[in-house]
Write a protein that holds these residues in place. Structure first.
Motif, PDB file in Angstrom:
ATOM      1  N   LEU A 392       0.808  -1.214   0.000  1.00 14.95           N
ATOM      2  CA  LEU A 392       0.000   0.000   0.000  1.00 14.95           C
ATOM      3  C   LEU A 392       0.841   1.263   0.000  1.00 14.95           C
ATOM      4  CD1 LEU A 392      -2.876  -0.984   2.467  1.00 14.95           C
ATOM      5  CD2 LEU A 392      -2.836  -1.106  -0.031  1.00 14.95           C
ATOM      6  N   ALA A 393       1.988   1.241   0.670  1.00 19.01           N
ATOM      7  CA  ALA A 393       2.857   2.425   0.671  1.00 19.01           C
ATOM      8  C   ALA A 393       3.375   2.709  -0.732  1.00 19.01           C
ATOM      9  CB  ALA A 393       4.023   2.215   1.631  1.00 19.01           C
ATOM     10  N   GLU A 394       3.793   1.684  -1.431  1.00 25.54           N
ATOM     11  CA  GLU A 394       4.245   1.863  -2.811  1.00 25.54           C
ATOM     12  C   GLU A 394       3.088   2.280  -3.706  1.00 25.54           C
ATOM     13  OE1 GLU A 394       6.232  -2.022  -3.501  1.00 25.54           O
ATOM     14  OE2 GLU A 394       7.999  -0.792  -3.904  1.00 25.54           O
ATOM     15  N   ARG A 395       1.909   1.730  -3.460  1.00 22.11           N
ATOM     16  CA  ARG A 395       0.741   2.081  -4.271  1.00 22.11           C
ATOM     17  C   ARG A 395       0.420   3.564  -4.147  1.00 22.11           C
ATOM     18  NH1 ARG A 395      -4.321  -1.417  -2.864  1.00 22.11           N
ATOM     19  NH2 ARG A 395      -2.765  -3.021  -3.334  1.00 22.11           N
ATOM     20  N   ARG A 396       0.479   4.090  -2.917  1.00 24.04           N
ATOM     21  CA  ARG A 396       0.227   5.519  -2.726  1.00 24.04           C
ATOM     22  C   ARG A 396       1.280   6.365  -3.435  1.00 24.04           C
ATOM     23  NH1 ARG A 396      -1.373   3.733   2.564  1.00 24.04           N
ATOM     24  NH2 ARG A 396       0.753   4.023   3.332  1.00 24.04           N
ATOM     25  N   TYR A 397       2.530   5.925  -3.355  1.00 26.17           N
ATOM     26  CA  TYR A 397       3.605   6.669  -4.019  1.00 26.17           C
ATOM     27  C   TYR A 397       3.363   6.720  -5.537  1.00 26.17           C
ATOM     28  CZ  TYR A 397       8.091   7.215  -6.389  1.00 26.17           C
ATOM     29  OH  TYR A 397       9.094   7.611  -7.252  1.00 26.17           O
ATOM     30  N   LEU A 398       3.042   5.567  -6.149  1.00 28.75           N
ATOM     31  CA  LEU A 398       2.825   5.508  -7.587  1.00 28.75           C
ATOM     32  C   LEU A 398       1.610   6.348  -7.997  1.00 28.75           C
ATOM     33  CD1 LEU A 398       3.531   1.706  -8.012  1.00 28.75           C
ATOM     34  CD2 LEU A 398       4.945   3.565  -8.919  1.00 28.75           C
ATOM     35  N   SER A 399       0.574   6.315  -7.184  1.00 26.41           N
ATOM     36  CA  SER A 399      -0.615   7.150  -7.466  1.00 26.41           C
ATOM     37  C   SER A 399      -0.256   8.631  -7.396  1.00 26.41           C
ATOM     38  CB  SER A 399      -1.735   6.816  -6.482  1.00 26.41           C
ATOM     39  OG  SER A 399      -2.164   5.488  -6.628  1.00 26.41           O
ATOM     40  N   ASP A 400       0.558   9.003  -6.413  1.00 28.18           N
ATOM     41  CA  ASP A 400       0.971  10.397  -6.294  1.00 28.18           C
ATOM     42  C   ASP A 400       1.812  10.828  -7.501  1.00 28.18           C
ATOM     43  OD1 ASP A 400      -0.281  10.590  -3.879  1.00 28.18           O
ATOM     44  OD2 ASP A 400       1.530  10.326  -2.661  1.00 28.18           O
ATOM     45  N   ARG A 401       2.693   9.936  -7.987  1.00 23.98           N
ATOM     46  CA  ARG A 401       3.486  10.275  -9.181  1.00 23.98           C
ATOM     47  C   ARG A 401       2.578  10.516 -10.375  1.00 23.98           C
ATOM     48  NH1 ARG A 401       8.837  11.446  -7.951  1.00 23.98           N
ATOM     49  NH2 ARG A 401       9.354  11.081 -10.126  1.00 23.98           N
ATOM     50  N   ALA A 402       1.550   9.680 -10.497  1.00 23.65           N
ATOM     51  CA  ALA A 402       0.608   9.856 -11.614  1.00 23.65           C
ATOM     52  C   ALA A 402      -0.125  11.199 -11.477  1.00 23.65           C
ATOM     53  CB  ALA A 402      -0.398   8.701 -11.637  1.00 23.65           C
ATOM     54  N   ALA A 403      -0.538  11.523 -10.256  1.00 25.48           N
ATOM     55  CA  ALA A 403      -1.276  12.771 -10.031  1.00 25.48           C
ATOM     56  C   ALA A 403      -0.409  13.980 -10.332  1.00 25.48           C
ATOM     57  CB  ALA A 403      -1.780  12.819  -8.598  1.00 25.48           C
ATOM     58  N   ARG A 404       0.872  13.926 -10.024  1.00 22.71           N
ATOM     59  CA  ARG A 404       1.777  15.040 -10.273  1.00 22.71           C
ATOM     60  C   ARG A 404       1.940  15.319 -11.760  1.00 22.71           C
ATOM     61  NH1 ARG A 404       7.037  13.639  -6.828  1.00 22.71           N
ATOM     62  NH2 ARG A 404       7.899  15.267  -8.198  1.00 22.71           N
ATOM     63  N   LEU A 405       1.729  14.307 -12.568  1.00 21.15           N
ATOM     64  CA  LEU A 405       1.887  14.469 -14.022  1.00 21.15           C
ATOM     65  C   LEU A 405       0.579  14.820 -14.719  1.00 21.15           C
ATOM     66  CD1 LEU A 405       4.285  11.452 -14.703  1.00 21.15           C
ATOM     67  CD2 LEU A 405       4.876  13.884 -14.673  1.00 21.15           C
ATOM     68  N   ALA A 406      -0.502  14.913 -13.956  1.00 26.92           N
ATOM     69  CA  ALA A 406      -1.806  15.191 -14.560  1.00 26.92           C
ATOM     70  C   ALA A 406      -1.852  16.618 -15.101  1.00 26.92           C
ATOM     71  CB  ALA A 406      -2.903  15.000 -13.507  1.00 26.92           C
TER      72      ALA A 406
END
Length: 406
Positions: A392-406
């Motif tokens: 879950l910690a990695e999942r949140r990190y990957l989701s945040d990276r995606a959001a930063r590129l939106a």
């Protein structure tokens, strides 16, 4: 007076003494499964009595005496062996250890990694018998129900019993394979602690610390084994980055963005010294190569100063010695850092059929797309990676990276 009020070191003391007492009992009596059960009951008795009575002057002797008595009681239930085992127990003096017997700890590791056991059973039994962890602690660490761990340990002890294995070191013919199994189990325990396969935390200190402690014991016994040196160095050099891996809220901080001033300099120095002493004379193996890669990362004062050509060369060697999906993916990242992200993307496309759908493929592709400046494609791959990553910690990190590129 409570246990903690009387002596706060007692829990750790019991954990340290558990393998010593088990080794002494197993050396003296047959039946590893019965010996292990007897020791567990002795530890439980200590946990109940010592809070009120205080820690005995010789706690190891107290535990061994209690375990020996319980062993005799359990064997008395077997009428066919009652008289013989009672005579043996009465004739032999109780061996009272006062310090940890490293040789016995190594023998225990070899026994827990018996080839009759599955790898998951080897891990559970090693944590129980050698690490001194309780069933509940192992269940929490491995994120499985307590009943599942109990069943695995029970079956493992039964298989060791049925195999006829005794509490002795393997012979010269079996030793290399058994040593390799011991190292692999310790490596798996460390990796599960450093990057848990599931759950909310990025790091399980109880597992990485236990893996390092047990590997130190292994190194103490076989300091001339190059791969044992490499394994200990790898753990130290990797765990040194732990303080900088997460934010105060537990979020992931990637290697390139970590505050390297927070890395553990003492661990880096020790790991580097171990590796430097081993490499000139030892037969090169995968653990030493991985340790060398970790050392190159740790020696760079900033991310931009990382010697990526050297890392790429080391991954080329590692891919030959121990091929696997993670080695391939990490080599592709190194290749991209040396020759550019587009070359890395092409290499990933060629290698993908051999990676068996590894869940990190999308994360690597996202990283390479981001390096290449293809934000839309990177965002899509980060989102895909987040959906397929079990931690879950990695999942949140990957989701945040995606959001930063939106």
């Amino acid at each position: 007076m409570t246990w903690e009020d009387r002596d706060g070191r007692v829990p750790e003391l019991l954990r340290q003494l558990a393998p010593t007492v088990l080794a002494s009992l197993a050396r003296r009596h047959p039946g590893f499964d019965v010996c292990e059960d007897a020791v567990q009951e002795a530890l439980l008795a200590a946990a109940r009595q010592w809070p009120g009575d205080g820690v005995p002057e010789n706690p190891a002797g107290w535990l061994l005496t209690a375990a020996s008595r319980r062993w005799i009681e359990m064997w008395r239930a077997d009428s066919a062996r009652h008289r013989r085992e009672q005579r043996v127990a009465a004739a032999e003096p109780v061996d009272v250890p006062r310090a940890v017997d490293r040789d016995d700890s190594l023998t225990l590791m070899f026994l827990c990694c018996h080839p009759a056991l599955t790898r998951v059973s080897q891990v559970a039994l090693t944590l129980r018998a050698v690490g001194g962890l309780t069933t509940i602690e192992i269940a929490r660490a491995l994120l499985v129900p307590e009943s599942t761990v109990a069943q695995r340990i029970s079956r493992a002890k039964a298989r060791i019993r049925d195999s006829g294995a005794r509490f002795t070191m393997p012979d010269d013919a079996q030793r290399p394979a058994r040593l390799a199994a011991v190292m692999n189990v310790l490596y798996l325990v460390f990796n599960e602690g450093y990057v848990p396969s599931s759950g909310e935390r990025l790091h399980r200190v109880e597992l990485t610390a236990e893996a390092i402690r047990l590997t130190r014991q292994l190194y103490d016994e076989v300091p001339d084994e190059g791969e044992v040196v490499g394994l200990l160095a790898l753990m130290l050099l990797t765990d040194a980055r732990r303080p900088a891996r997460t934010t105060a809220e537990g979020g992931v901080i990637p290697l390139a963005e970590q505050d390297r001033g927070r890395w553990d300099g003492a661990a880096i120095a020790e790991g580097t010294a171990l590796l430097s002493a081993a490499l000139p004379t030892a037969t090169i193996g995968p653990y030493q190569i991985q340790a060398a890669i970790a050392a190159v990362h740790d020696e760079a004062s900033t991310a931009s100063e990382t010697d990526w050509p050297q890392i790429l060369g080391l991954y080329d060697v590692l891919l030959t010695l121990a091929p696997g999906p993670m080695v391939t993916l990490n080599r592709i990242v190194a290749l991209a850092m040396v020759r550019g992200p587009q070359v890395g993307l092409q290499a990933l496309q060629l290698a993908e059929p051999t990676l068996n759908g590894h869940y990190r493929i999308a994360a690597v592709r996202a990283h390479l797309f981001e390096l290449a400046g293809h934000d839309t494609e990177a965002r899509e791959q980060y989102s895909l990676a987040a959906r397929t990553t079990p931690n879950l910690a990695e999942r949140r990190y990957l989701s945040d990276r995606a959001a930063r590129l939106a």
